[in-house]
Design a protein around this motif. Structure first.
Motif, PDB file in Angstrom:
ATOM      1  N   LEU A   1       0.984  -1.079   0.054  1.00 45.86           N
ATOM      2  CA  LEU A   1       0.011  -0.096   0.124  1.00 45.86           C
ATOM      3  C   LEU A   1       0.964   1.208  -0.098  1.00 45.86           C
ATOM      4  CD1 LEU A   1      -2.627  -0.701   2.676  1.00 45.86           C
ATOM      5  CD2 LEU A   1      -2.832  -1.239  -0.041  1.00 45.86           C
ATOM      6  N   ALA A   2       2.085   1.226   0.925  1.00 49.39           N
ATOM      7  CA  ALA A   2       2.841   2.478   0.820  1.00 49.39           C
ATOM      8  C   ALA A   2       3.479   2.625  -0.367  1.00 49.39           C
ATOM      9  CB  ALA A   2       3.881   2.243   2.009  1.00 49.39           C
ATOM     10  N   LYS A   3       3.969   1.568  -1.137  1.00 49.54           N
ATOM     11  CA  LYS A   3       4.547   1.603  -2.508  1.00 49.54           C
ATOM     12  C   LYS A   3       3.552   2.476  -3.363  1.00 49.54           C
ATOM     13  CE  LYS A   3       8.150  -2.130  -2.394  1.00 49.54           C
ATOM     14  NZ  LYS A   3       8.635  -3.281  -2.891  1.00 49.54           N
ATOM     15  N   ASN A   4       2.333   2.268  -3.253  1.00 49.42           N
ATOM     16  CA  ASN A   4       1.327   2.823  -4.364  1.00 49.42           C
ATOM     17  C   ASN A   4       0.719   3.909  -3.735  1.00 49.42           C
ATOM     18  OD1 ASN A   4       1.127   0.904  -6.785  1.00 49.42           O
ATOM     19  ND2 ASN A   4       1.249  -0.343  -5.243  1.00 49.42           N
ATOM     20  N   ALA A   5       1.126   4.529  -2.695  1.00 52.81           N
ATOM     21  CA  ALA A   5       0.519   5.686  -2.125  1.00 52.81           C
ATOM     22  C   ALA A   5      -0.789   5.333  -1.803  1.00 52.81           C
ATOM     23  CB  ALA A   5       0.865   7.042  -2.916  1.00 52.81           C
ATOM     24  N   LEU A   6      -1.330   4.437  -1.315  1.00 54.99           N
ATOM     25  CA  LEU A   6      -2.684   4.149  -1.060  1.00 54.99           C
ATOM     26  C   LEU A   6      -3.006   4.229   0.327  1.00 54.99           C
ATOM     27  CD1 LEU A   6      -3.121   1.054  -3.469  1.00 54.99           C
ATOM     28  CD2 LEU A   6      -4.227   3.335  -3.774  1.00 54.99           C
ATOM     29  N   GLU A   7      -4.088   4.636   0.806  1.00 52.72           N
ATOM     30  CA  GLU A   7      -4.487   4.931   2.272  1.00 52.72           C
ATOM     31  C   GLU A   7      -5.491   3.828   2.777  1.00 52.72           C
ATOM     32  OE1 GLU A   7      -7.117   7.844   5.100  1.00 52.72           O
ATOM     33  OE2 GLU A   7      -6.721   8.456   2.732  1.00 52.72           O
ATOM     34  N   LEU A   8      -4.987   3.170   3.660  1.00 52.22           N
ATOM     35  CA  LEU A   8      -5.948   2.069   4.503  1.00 52.22           C
ATOM     36  C   LEU A   8      -7.013   2.737   4.898  1.00 52.22           C
ATOM     37  CD1 LEU A   8      -6.360  -0.941   5.126  1.00 52.22           C
ATOM     38  CD2 LEU A   8      -5.031  -0.372   7.178  1.00 52.22           C
ATOM     39  N   VAL A   9      -8.139   2.289   4.577  1.00 52.15           N
ATOM     40  CA  VAL A   9      -9.551   2.769   5.345  1.00 52.15           C
ATOM     41  C   VAL A   9      -9.599   1.799   6.384  1.00 52.15           C
ATOM     42  CG1 VAL A   9     -11.985   3.364   4.948  1.00 52.15           C
ATOM     43  CG2 VAL A   9     -10.459   4.036   2.936  1.00 52.15           C
ATOM     44  N   ASP A  10      -9.759   0.421   6.097  1.00 53.43           N
ATOM     45  CA  ASP A  10     -10.073  -0.614   6.974  1.00 53.43           C
ATOM     46  C   ASP A  10      -9.538  -1.901   6.512  1.00 53.43           C
ATOM     47  OD1 ASP A  10     -11.513  -1.691   9.260  1.00 53.43           O
ATOM     48  OD2 ASP A  10     -13.282  -2.196   8.185  1.00 53.43           O
ATOM     49  N   VAL A  11      -9.456  -3.036   7.368  1.00 53.32           N
ATOM     50  CA  VAL A  11      -9.067  -4.163   7.150  1.00 53.32           C
ATOM     51  C   VAL A  11      -9.942  -5.067   8.092  1.00 53.32           C
ATOM     52  CG1 VAL A  11      -6.923  -3.960   8.639  1.00 53.32           C
ATOM     53  CG2 VAL A  11      -7.595  -5.973   6.817  1.00 53.32           C
TER      54      VAL A  11
ATOM     55  N   SER B   1      -6.460 -12.516  18.003  1.00 51.86           N
ATOM     56  CA  SER B   1      -7.076 -13.400  17.206  1.00 51.86           C
ATOM     57  C   SER B   1      -6.788 -13.350  15.709  1.00 51.86           C
ATOM     58  CB  SER B   1      -8.305 -13.812  17.273  1.00 51.86           C
ATOM     59  OG  SER B   1      -9.252 -13.003  17.175  1.00 51.86           O
ATOM     60  N   ASP B   2      -6.985 -11.829  15.437  1.00 52.20           N
ATOM     61  CA  ASP B   2      -6.773 -11.491  13.855  1.00 52.20           C
ATOM     62  C   ASP B   2      -5.442 -11.918  13.415  1.00 52.20           C
ATOM     63  OD1 ASP B   2      -5.779  -9.682  15.667  1.00 52.20           O
ATOM     64  OD2 ASP B   2      -5.299  -8.185  14.269  1.00 52.20           O
ATOM     65  N   HIS B   3      -4.439 -12.164  14.103  1.00 56.77           N
ATOM     66  CA  HIS B   3      -3.113 -12.505  13.752  1.00 56.77           C
ATOM     67  C   HIS B   3      -3.262 -13.985  13.033  1.00 56.77           C
ATOM     68  CE1 HIS B   3      -1.190  -8.983  14.860  1.00 56.77           C
ATOM     69  NE2 HIS B   3      -1.686  -9.204  16.092  1.00 56.77           N
ATOM     70  N   LEU B   4      -4.224 -14.788  13.496  1.00 54.69           N
ATOM     71  CA  LEU B   4      -4.340 -16.109  13.134  1.00 54.69           C
ATOM     72  C   LEU B   4      -5.438 -16.289  12.071  1.00 54.69           C
ATOM     73  CD1 LEU B   4      -4.138 -17.793  16.536  1.00 54.69           C
ATOM     74  CD2 LEU B   4      -2.348 -17.470  14.963  1.00 54.69           C
ATOM     75  N   MET B   5      -6.207 -15.629  11.679  1.00 51.81           N
ATOM     76  CA  MET B   5      -7.078 -15.533  10.660  1.00 51.81           C
ATOM     77  C   MET B   5      -6.578 -16.016   9.327  1.00 51.81           C
ATOM     78  SD  MET B   5      -9.877 -15.422  11.929  1.00 51.81           S
ATOM     79  CE  MET B   5     -10.453 -15.040  13.979  1.00 51.81           C
ATOM     80  N   SER B   6      -7.236 -16.527   8.611  1.00 55.14           N
ATOM     81  CA  SER B   6      -7.041 -17.132   7.295  1.00 55.14           C
ATOM     82  C   SER B   6      -6.868 -16.097   6.153  1.00 55.14           C
ATOM     83  CB  SER B   6      -7.742 -18.206   6.683  1.00 55.14           C
ATOM     84  OG  SER B   6      -7.658 -19.381   7.336  1.00 55.14           O
ATOM     85  N   VAL B   7      -8.092 -15.056   6.258  1.00 59.04           N
ATOM     86  CA  VAL B   7      -8.067 -14.144   5.145  1.00 59.04           C
ATOM     87  C   VAL B   7      -8.438 -12.845   5.748  1.00 59.04           C
ATOM     88  CG1 VAL B   7     -10.708 -14.423   5.243  1.00 59.04           C
ATOM     89  CG2 VAL B   7      -9.518 -13.513   3.063  1.00 59.04           C
ATOM     90  N   SER B   8      -7.922 -11.509   4.913  1.00 54.57           N
ATOM     91  CA  SER B   8      -7.969 -10.384   5.228  1.00 54.57           C
ATOM     92  C   SER B   8      -8.786  -9.693   4.073  1.00 54.57           C
ATOM     93  CB  SER B   8      -6.661  -9.703   5.538  1.00 54.57           C
ATOM     94  OG  SER B   8      -6.094 -10.059   6.826  1.00 54.57           O
ATOM     95  N   TYR B   9      -9.595  -8.786   4.528  1.00 55.76           N
ATOM     96  CA  TYR B   9     -10.574  -8.012   3.540  1.00 55.76           C
ATOM     97  C   TYR B   9     -10.151  -6.517   3.712  1.00 55.76           C
ATOM     98  CZ  TYR B   9     -13.612 -12.039   3.878  1.00 55.76           C
ATOM     99  OH  TYR B   9     -13.716 -13.384   3.933  1.00 55.76           O
ATOM    100  N   TRP B  10      -9.345  -6.059   2.688  1.00 60.74           N
ATOM    101  CA  TRP B  10      -8.891  -4.644   2.643  1.00 60.74           C
ATOM    102  C   TRP B  10      -9.787  -3.633   1.916  1.00 60.74           C
ATOM    103  CZ3 TRP B  10      -4.357  -4.425   5.332  1.00 60.74           C
ATOM    104  CH2 TRP B  10      -3.566  -5.824   5.744  1.00 60.74           C
ATOM    105  N   ASN B  11      -9.795  -2.463   2.377  1.00 60.19           N
ATOM    106  CA  ASN B  11     -10.461  -1.403   1.906  1.00 60.19           C
ATOM    107  C   ASN B  11      -9.510  -0.133   1.955  1.00 60.19           C
ATOM    108  OD1 ASN B  11     -12.348   0.460   0.775  1.00 60.19           O
ATOM    109  ND2 ASN B  11     -13.614   0.563   2.757  1.00 60.19           N
ATOM    110  N   VAL B  12      -9.070   0.180   0.535  1.00 61.71           N
ATOM    111  CA  VAL B  12      -8.052   1.236   0.503  1.00 61.71           C
ATOM    112  C   VAL B  12      -8.671   2.635  -0.557  1.00 61.71           C
ATOM    113  CG1 VAL B  12      -6.185  -0.175   1.049  1.00 61.71           C
ATOM    114  CG2 VAL B  12      -6.758   0.251  -1.366  1.00 61.71           C
ATOM    115  N   ARG B  13      -8.010   3.665  -0.199  1.00 64.30           N
ATOM    116  CA  ARG B  13      -8.583   4.712  -1.020  1.00 64.30           C
ATOM    117  C   ARG B  13      -7.143   5.401  -1.867  1.00 64.30           C
ATOM    118  NH1 ARG B  13     -13.319   6.833  -1.058  1.00 64.30           N
ATOM    119  NH2 ARG B  13     -14.865   6.215   0.877  1.00 64.30           N
ATOM    120  N   LEU B  14      -7.485   6.125  -2.826  1.00 65.19           N
ATOM    121  CA  LEU B  14      -6.506   6.755  -3.529  1.00 65.19           C
ATOM    122  C   LEU B  14      -6.132   7.981  -2.636  1.00 65.19           C
ATOM    123  CD1 LEU B  14      -7.384   4.683  -5.378  1.00 65.19           C
ATOM    124  CD2 LEU B  14      -6.897   6.414  -7.294  1.00 65.19           C
TER     125      LEU B  14
END
Length: 234
Positions: free
Chosen positions: A176-186, A221-234
């Protein structure tokens, strides 16, 4: 991309939804769709691109929510399944399916409000480049998921026909940082691996899912979860 030849076979496309999203897999389908809709919010008249749309699970859903949708996939067989779904759902007029390469998107800059890429980044051989291309064609945001390195998925990852690229949270943060994308939520989910849900009837999978979600609310527990859903903004 990993497993392209396997993924594009006609028989794989015909059986894809049945093998993954029937039985206990219905719970996975429901959760993934909820994650996308929660991240996107109101979709009326929004222009949305779905990368690696496969059989159109999300593409058709987004059109039903009022978006103008383009679904892009490398597999002609998968796209054919998507077109059939769109016809049955009577949303063919608000979506289009295109065969194309996610690494060279056939669209001008800033062409879509949102780009969605579910079940994609675990196959990406150059995730930074793919994310950069998605950013190029998006005006506002990108929604995607990743499978996590420190999770139960790592136990059986080697046995999957297409394999998987697994990510740590720090790796995604660097992307995300390389592409200058802002994390909204995960959001993180599924301590129990997908494969177990798919292997058992929904009646047995549902109580397991209840326990899975309860554990997911515990600290760390989030560190052990199988999947993450990422919501990012430009």
């Amino acid at each position: 991309m990993k497993g392209q030849e396997w993924y594009q076979a006609d028989d794989i496309a015909q059986e894809y939804d049945e093998k993954r999203f029937s039985r206990g897999g219905q719970l996975i389908d429901r959760r993934e769709k909820a994650a996308v809709l929660d991240a996107l919010g109101p979709l009326e008249d929004q222009d949305v691109l779905e990368i690696a749309c496969g059989t159109g699970r999300f593409t058709v859903m987004l059109a039903q929510e009022g978006a103008n949708v383009v679904g892009l996939d490398i597999s002609a067989a998968m796209l054919q399944q998507g077109r059939r779904k769109a016809k049955v759902a009577d949303v063919s007029g608000t979506l289009e399916f295109l065969r194309g390469d996610a690494g060279r998107l056939p669209f001008p800059d800033d062409h879509f409000d949102t780009v969605v890429a579910m079940r994609f980044f675990h196959l990406a051989d150059d995730p930074a480049a793919f994310l950069s291309e998605m950013k190029r064609v998006s005006r506002e945001r990108i929604v995607f998921d990743t499978f996590n390195r420190f999770s139960t998925r790592s136990v059986y990852n080697w046995a999957l026909p297409m394999g998987s690229r697994l990510y740590s949270k720090s790796e995604v943060s660097v992307l995300l940082a390389k592409n200058a994308l802002e994390l909204v939520d995960v959001e993180d989910d599924f301590l129990v691996p997908y494969g177990l849900y798919r292997a058992i009837p929904n009646a047995f999978a549902s109580p397991i899912r209840t326990i899975d979600r309860a554990i997911g609310r515990l600290p760390l527990s989030d560190h052990l979860m199988s999947v993450s859903y990422w919501n990012v903004r430009l």
